[in-house]
Design a protein around this motif. Structure first.
Motif: not given
Lengths: 393, 393
Positions: A1, A3, A210, A212-213, A216, A259
């Motif tokens: 993720m 920044g 990375d 994933d959040l 999904r 994000c």
């Protein structure tokens, strides 16, 4: 993720009849003179215009109007709007319409508060420093401009379409009543569905790892839009389907799905030359053609991500022996979906042939001055190759 | 989809090292005197306190400090904070901590700007009218207070824990650096995971219909938290897992997963009596016990929704012959997950027995004055029944 900064201050009022409170909301904020900005006049036929100005009158807000915003909003009318607002001491712009009207309002505000020509600001890369208050009463679920930091303007001299993004361009409020969108035609509804999906897909299919959040949550949004889209096309007065599309239009472009990721938006960049040059082409229809072509060009650089999209959003079964087939099947399933809601998926269907490709690629790259990073570097040659795939021959 | 207001103006800065810019951010907004509010002092040991005050010093912001916020923040320290801020002419409160510290800061601000005792405001149901600026540097991914409109305060006289929600309670900014949470213990990390899941689950399992968009985005969040949670427990220094939990903590409670839905939060209401009465019980651990018990009590009223949760989030295969089994299996899978990350799932494990149930149910219902609507009306009798299920006998 990666920044990131996340900032979505737009105050959203969502539901049946909310637009009746727009006057009160403007009064609460202390503004006194409003420009009611709109498009081709359908809001006058539907009665929405009267609801809005009655609400302004009831709150003792004085107002003037400027209609006539076309799809792909033109800098000419924007300049006219700036003159009018100056002359009339307008201190708030209320955009009643879809993305084009809201973008036009944002551009007028940009020019007013910076005392500069907004087209020059975009071309010269001037970073906004101040904000002029713009509010929205949304009438089409599509562009997401009602909460987004972005706007797109077209200059008919040269058929150029350019965008500028900045947090100072986020509307102060947005009123969203799904019922207002019942009268949107099947074709425009479908264009909107594609546009909504694209704002999330362009943030989803990126080389970032990375994620994933956001992946999904994006997949959840895409599946919900896919399902609601089918229903809204068949039943234009289905409240739930219209509500899903409307709220998804905002969530898809207010930044939440991007994000911690890069968002180079290559398909948007390549598409802008299409709807910039050909006024009959809607941005959504253009994207339904360009995104799958771009995807077919780059999927081999990120088979895993395209498999994830295919299996989680388009219900393709994973082929572990031949993942590249799964990836491609996903892109094809997306095209089938676009066809099923009445969207074109080839440039030929849009009446665009080989003869325009080089000119569009030239403009897209600023005549060789720019490339776009999207798995691979997209310069003139690569963009022509993508346009060729889009021809659908 | 019910009508709703959505408003999340908090400016989020997310990523490694962002906290170094906190002074600049406060200066930009024109504030001059900051109260640095924190908990037990771990931020002094870790060096975070120094980073923060150095940033304030570099921006010529003067500051004072007030530490000592306990889990379940107490009204006593809040009152002390109000006195201190008045005396020192503080114009900005910077909460450096987790939910308890941020909630304590919100309460101090509430008291300052309304010139009233904030506990009385909650008890008397006073609606906030003004906002005192609070910013957050987050150190634990859990409560979501860094973007939320809510705060919870505990009064040790009577062991009461009460909440007040209002948009004026949203922090103006939040700095989130996942690395700061590497030092959070396994147990507190697990409590945070449960709390994050609960903020979405309490918005997810409601009697509302046609909520596909929010449901699917919520499921995406829950699955991502479930996976990241496993990793963060095993590898406390895993950046991606910590980042996922941290950003999910905000998204789970800033309101986005609850748009268009009722959110009665029954498990929170029932749990508050637990961590309010027993200071050794963390809110997250309490929820790990109470939510499954509540779910077992109400699932029969919404088998479909509990099946959806079981199949999409907990990977239970749908049993079309006996859907109630699928629903129950989902609840059990959730309990198994909580156990796997070291959480209790029974009141017995927390050292709570039958003798406390009636007292807690009495307080929860204001001694018979309140009930909570959640599929069925939850009054004293029903809440005792839920506590009994939670005993785990």
């Amino acid at each position: 993720m990666l920044g990131f900064k996340y900032y979505t201050p737009t105050e959203v009022y969502f539901g049946s009849g909310v637009e009746k409170n727009v006057g009160e909301e403007i009064k609460k904020r202390g503004y006194k003179k409003v420009l009611v900005h709109y498009g081709g006049g359908s809001i006058k036929k539907s009665g929405l215009f009267n609801v809005i100005v009655e609400s302004l009158d009831n709150s003792d807000i004085s107002w003037i109007e400027l209609g006539g915003v076309e799809p792909n909003p033109k800098i000419g009318l924007i300049r006219e709007g700036i003159e009018l607002c100056r002359k009339e001491n307008v201190d708030f712009i209320l955009a009643v319409g879809g993305g084009s009207v809201i973008d036009s309002a944002k551009s007028i505000g940009l020019g007013l508060v910076h005392n500069r020509d907004p087209w020059d600001m975009i071309i010269d890369g001037i970073i906004p420093e101040k904000s002029f208050p713009v509010g929205a009463v949304l009438t089409i679920a599509a562009a997401g401009s009602e909460m987004s930091n972005s706007h797109v303007v077209t200059n008919t001299e040269g058929g150029l379409k350019r965008s500028l993004n900045h947090d100072l361009l986020r509307p102060v409020f947005a009123f969203m009543n799904p019922e207002v969108t019942y009268s949107v035609s099947k074709y425009q509804t479908a264009c909107g569905i594609v546009d909504i999906m694209m704002h999330t897909l362009e943030r989803y299919v990126t080389p970032d790892k990375d994620t994933d959040l956001m992946d999904r949550m994006s997949e959840g949004l895409l599946v919900a839009v896919k399902e609601a889209g089918k229903i809204a096309i068949k039943e234009p007065n289905n409240y739930e389907a219209r509500a899903t599309l409307m709220w998804a239009s905002s969530l898809s472009h207010n930044g939440v799905t991007g994000c911690g990721k890069t968002a180079p938006f290559p398909a948007h960049k390549i598409e802008h030359e299409l709807s910039g040059k050909f006024d009959h082409i809607s941005h959504g229809a253009g994207l339904a053609v360009i995104f799958p072509a771009w995807a077919k060009y780059v999927y081999k650089y990120d088979i895993n991500k395209f498999c994830q999209l295919a299996t989680r959003v388009w219900n393709v079964e994973m082929n572990f022996d031949h993942p590249e087939r799964t990836a491609l099947e996903g892109i094809e399933a997306m095209e089938q979906y676009f066809k099923s809601i009445g969207m074109p998926t080839t440039l030929r269907e849009l009446g665009v042939g080989e003869d325009s490709l080089e000119e569009m690629a030239d403009k897209c790259t600023g005549f060789g001055k720019r490339t776009y990073k999207s798995y691979v570097e997209l310069g003139k040659k690569e963009i022509i190759d993508i346009y060729k795939i889009a021809l659908g021959d």
